[in-house]
Design an enzyme around this catalytic site. Sequence first.
Site, PDB file in Angstrom:
ATOM      1  N   GLU A 241      -7.901 -12.888   4.930  1.00 58.70           N
ATOM      2  CA  GLU A 241      -7.928 -12.485   3.513  1.00 58.70           C
ATOM      3  C   GLU A 241      -6.635 -11.772   3.150  1.00 58.70           C
ATOM      4  O   GLU A 241      -5.915 -11.300   4.024  1.00 58.70           O
ATOM      5  CB  GLU A 241      -9.081 -11.485   3.278  1.00 58.70           C
ATOM      6  CG  GLU A 241     -10.439 -12.067   3.534  1.00 58.70           C
ATOM      7  CD  GLU A 241     -11.519 -10.988   3.570  1.00 58.70           C
ATOM      8  OE1 GLU A 241     -11.254  -9.839   3.163  1.00 58.70           O
ATOM      9  OE2 GLU A 241     -12.621 -11.314   4.017  1.00 58.70           O
TER      10      GLU A 241
ATOM     11  N   LYS B 261      -4.564  -8.614   1.973  1.00 54.72           N
ATOM     12  CA  LYS B 261      -4.756  -7.161   2.065  1.00 54.72           C
ATOM     13  C   LYS B 261      -4.238  -6.553   0.763  1.00 54.72           C
ATOM     14  O   LYS B 261      -3.029  -6.416   0.554  1.00 54.72           O
ATOM     15  CB  LYS B 261      -4.021  -6.582   3.275  1.00 54.72           C
ATOM     16  CG  LYS B 261      -4.354  -5.129   3.502  1.00 54.72           C
ATOM     17  CD  LYS B 261      -3.812  -4.639   4.831  1.00 54.72           C
ATOM     18  CE  LYS B 261      -4.223  -3.213   5.114  1.00 54.72           C
ATOM     19  NZ  LYS B 261      -3.894  -2.255   4.073  1.00 54.72           N
TER      20      LYS B 261
ATOM     21  N   TYR C 220     -14.340  -7.308  -0.862  1.00 50.09           N
ATOM     22  CA  TYR C 220     -14.071  -7.976   0.407  1.00 50.09           C
ATOM     23  C   TYR C 220     -15.021  -7.612   1.535  1.00 50.09           C
ATOM     24  O   TYR C 220     -14.805  -7.979   2.670  1.00 50.09           O
ATOM     25  CB  TYR C 220     -12.636  -7.713   0.857  1.00 50.09           C
ATOM     26  CG  TYR C 220     -12.178  -6.271   0.770  1.00 50.09           C
ATOM     27  CD1 TYR C 220     -12.786  -5.271   1.524  1.00 50.09           C
ATOM     28  CD2 TYR C 220     -11.119  -5.935  -0.070  1.00 50.09           C
ATOM     29  CE1 TYR C 220     -12.360  -3.963   1.438  1.00 50.09           C
ATOM     30  CE2 TYR C 220     -10.688  -4.616  -0.157  1.00 50.09           C
ATOM     31  CZ  TYR C 220     -11.313  -3.635   0.596  1.00 50.09           C
ATOM     32  OH  TYR C 220     -10.892  -2.345   0.520  1.00 50.09           O
TER      33      TYR C 220
ATOM     34  N   CYS D  20      25.817  17.608 -19.274  1.00 50.33           N
ATOM     35  CA  CYS D  20      25.584  16.212 -19.657  1.00 50.33           C
ATOM     36  C   CYS D  20      26.856  15.392 -19.395  1.00 50.33           C
ATOM     37  O   CYS D  20      27.941  15.772 -19.838  1.00 50.33           O
ATOM     38  CB  CYS D  20      25.206  16.128 -21.132  1.00 50.33           C
ATOM     39  SG  CYS D  20      25.030  14.423 -21.700  1.00 50.33           S
TER      40      CYS D  20
ATOM     41  N   CYS E 165      19.412  16.783 -21.568  1.00 56.69           N
ATOM     42  CA  CYS E 165      20.533  17.226 -22.383  1.00 56.69           C
ATOM     43  C   CYS E 165      19.923  17.602 -23.739  1.00 56.69           C
ATOM     44  O   CYS E 165      19.330  16.752 -24.408  1.00 56.69           O
ATOM     45  CB  CYS E 165      21.541  16.091 -22.558  1.00 56.69           C
ATOM     46  SG  CYS E 165      22.684  16.424 -23.911  1.00 56.69           S
TER      47      CYS E 165
ATOM     48  N   CYS F 156      24.621  13.758 -28.946  1.00 57.29           N
ATOM     49  CA  CYS F 156      24.961  13.109 -27.666  1.00 57.29           C
ATOM     50  C   CYS F 156      24.908  11.586 -27.847  1.00 57.29           C
ATOM     51  O   CYS F 156      23.843  11.029 -28.149  1.00 57.29           O
ATOM     52  CB  CYS F 156      23.962  13.600 -26.621  1.00 57.29           C
ATOM     53  SG  CYS F 156      24.181  12.865 -25.010  1.00 57.29           S
TER      54      CYS F 156
HETATM   55  S1  IVH Z   1     -11.918  -4.705   5.127  1.00 61.10           S
HETATM   56  C1  IVH Z   1     -13.990  -1.653   8.088  1.00 61.10           C
HETATM   57  N1  IVH Z   1     -10.479  -6.294   3.648  1.00 61.10           N
HETATM   58  O1  IVH Z   1      -7.141  -1.837   3.742  1.00 61.10           O
HETATM   59  C2  IVH Z   1     -12.834  -1.883   7.193  1.00 61.10           C
HETATM   60  N2  IVH Z   1      -9.857  -4.004   3.708  1.00 61.10           N
HETATM   61  O2  IVH Z   1      -6.902   0.107   6.430  1.00 61.10           O
HETATM   62  C3  IVH Z   1     -13.185  -2.635   5.994  1.00 61.10           C
HETATM   63  N3  IVH Z   1      -7.952  -3.453   2.243  1.00 61.10           N
HETATM   64  O3  IVH Z   1      -9.327   0.877   3.675  1.00 61.10           O
HETATM   65  C4  IVH Z   1     -12.000  -2.993   5.199  1.00 61.10           C
HETATM   66  N4  IVH Z   1      -7.638  -5.464   1.439  1.00 61.10           N
HETATM   67  O4  IVH Z   1      -8.690  -0.187   1.444  1.00 61.10           O
HETATM   68  C5  IVH Z   1     -10.630  -5.034   4.067  1.00 61.10           C
HETATM   69  N5  IVH Z   1      -9.348  -7.841   2.342  1.00 61.10           N
HETATM   70  C6  IVH Z   1      -9.498  -6.585   2.752  1.00 61.10           C
HETATM   71  C7  IVH Z   1      -8.667  -5.533   2.329  1.00 61.10           C
HETATM   72  C8  IVH Z   1      -8.866  -4.251   2.829  1.00 61.10           C
HETATM   73  C9  IVH Z   1      -7.227  -4.209   1.409  1.00 61.10           C
HETATM   74  C10 IVH Z   1      -7.700  -2.017   2.476  1.00 61.10           C
HETATM   75  C11 IVH Z   1      -8.924  -1.149   2.435  1.00 61.10           C
HETATM   76  C12 IVH Z   1      -8.985  -0.475   3.756  1.00 61.10           C
HETATM   77  C13 IVH Z   1      -7.602  -0.643   4.275  1.00 61.10           C
HETATM   78  C14 IVH Z   1      -7.648  -0.799   5.779  1.00 61.10           C
END
Ligand code: IVH
Length: 716
Positions: free
Chosen positions: A113, A115, A224, A407, A425, A431
């Site tokens: 997925e 992040k 997610y 200035c 300023c 100015c």
């Molecule tokens: S799963 C048990 N999926 O990344 C952990 N986290 O350090 C469950 N995050 O705190 C998180 N995209 O804020 C998950 N597709 C994704 C994510 C995601 C961003 C963030 C989330 C989490 C941090 C992990």
Amino acid sequence: MNKEEAKVRINELSQIIENHNYNYYILAQPTISDYDFDMLLNELISLEKQYPEFITADSPTQRVGGDITKEFQTVKHRYPMLSLSNSYNIEEVKDFITRIKKTIEDEVEFVCELKFDGISISLTYENGIFVKAVTRGDGTQGDDVTTNVKTIRTIPLKLKGDYPDFFEMRGEIIMPHSSFNAINAEREDLGQQPFANPRNAAAGTIKLQDSKEVAKRKLDQYCYFMMMDDDKMIFKNHYESLMAARQWGFNVSNFMALCKNVDDIEDFINYWDEKRKELPFDIDGIVIKVNDFKQREILGFTAKSPRWAIAYKFKAEEAHTQLLSVDFQVGRHGTITPVANLEPVQLAGTIVKRATLHNADFIEQLDLHYNDIVSVEKGGEIIPKITSVDLSQRKEESQKVAFITRCPECGTELVNIEGETAWYCPNSLGCPPQIKGRIEHFISRKAMNIESLGEGKVEVLFDNNLIKDYSDLYNLKYNDIFGLEKIITIDDEKTQEKSVRKVSFKEKTANNIIDAIEKSKSVPFARVLFALGIKFVGETTAKLIAKAMGSIDNIINASVEELTEIEEVGEKIAVSIKDFFSDERNINIINKLREAGLQFEQEKKSAKDDDSSGVLSGMSIVVSGVFSTMSRDEIKELIENLGGKNVSSISSKTSFIVAGDKMGPEKRKKAEALGIEIKSEAEFLEMINGKQNHNSSPTPSPESTLGVQGVLEFDF
Ligand code: IVH
């Protein structure tokens, strides 16, 4: 309507509106016009006002915000919010897979997925109703930010289908680039410190006390992870759970993949490392999760994170280069912004020559010295910034970067306002960059819309002593400007390119300018007030003040207390307005503008008073569907600016319909039955093209070219 009927109608309206929200925000397929949607919402608001006992926590009216949170309650998480362990190269991902394969002998399937780079949030649903949103906090307990989170349209307040009685959805609240850029542009315009990146902006927004302000900032959210008691879990694997969540109404990204081996995972990582630059929001990596819940149970957790998932972090787009010098720029409100000039270096596909240093505190924190080797980072569409200094390479003789005390443009001693990081300023009326900045703001599209004067022409007029402040524009004669010429350097902040351009006032240009200045005399009072460039008075605030006070004289004579009674005007804005009008020189400028014939009174609006000079004057127009070059609101704005009237429903009085994609079939039928012409977007634009008033053309927002939801589709 009696009480019982009201209850039924409130229920019905809530469902209809939430369904439209889902169609618009999640499916990106609206089936109703904005106007019709607003009508339904207004009906619900007024019924709820009459019968507050029927307001439910999941009512769509809760999304517009309004409640003020004095202090966020600390809430203990039912299931702790863990974080993920990180990996930074494919070798570490291979190690992660090898560790898993040691414990699990069967085949293991992974879900990859995006992040999302925002702030994590836990959403609790009871019997299909959204009841609570809590931030991660320290993982064990966080802040209850329910009121603010309700304003995010992609979060369902009521679920559809066959959902469990109780569960939590975990996801990320993000700020799309479009919202981030708009907020920062406004903050800069108002002399406020811009947010450093969309994540900080999202974090700052979700902790605002005024949920109405949160609603305006247009946050988004992606889900997610589904959490419920182990014995209640109805799905076999993560992927299934997210697909079901999507059916229930949650916003689940399309951009995920089921992967069987490390090659698939590597492909996904490489694809998104490149393609992320085209996403309308920031991601900072990829999350790789074991799909099967039974396998997850076997793998278990460490103290901080699950053993069944890992984050792959993209390398920050970073480069190292040398600091050559520091420029100090003066904004239109006098704010001094330090900008680093760097030895040009390649970064994320562009050559970086400059980076913002924000303010004096930022320079101090870095302990920046001239000739230092610095790290520069770039994310999204943001101007690069210096993140650290390599002290090991600092030469002994190098000089510390000192913030200036005078200035750089007019030599006036700088001042620091208590509680603010910025230096100013104070010579606002003497100015040059402040004067030019104010004139440029005055002529801008949302203000007086004398755009033919843009792109360096103000500078030429100023340098030729033809304008000393914006009121002088109204004394300009054709003969004063015809034939003027100058070579100027334009500095594009975004591309970091300087370009040299010849500005010349030929016959046509000079005529256009004189015409546009003349036309600007009919710009409504609210926009004139905005054009004056009073610190902290943005476009919306100016509208509210104009409406509440009715005329410039009432504003000039109002006390700070009276001004703070206006919606959205706090002490800071009121004091700034008072300061502006206490300066005799500003009053003189206003008097000159008044003599020139500008609008200093709120016009009384009626259909007849509409802009009769516009090409659509006297016409009633229905806008329906989804458009490709502009948003629906932009088309409506255009119609109003051209003197037309936006109406919601088709009748024999309708002049024509502007139809985008997905115009409702009912509307089409009605139009055909009444013989009302349906114009396509292209036909409409052609009709008004060239006949527009200069104050009539909103530029399409970057979002509108991306479609309703602003999400790019990739077929991974
Ligand atoms: S799963 C048990 N999926 O990344 C952990 N986290 O350090 C469950 N995050 O705190 C998180 N995209 O804020 C998950 N597709 C994704 C994510 C995601 C961003 C963030 C989330 C989490 C941090 C992990």
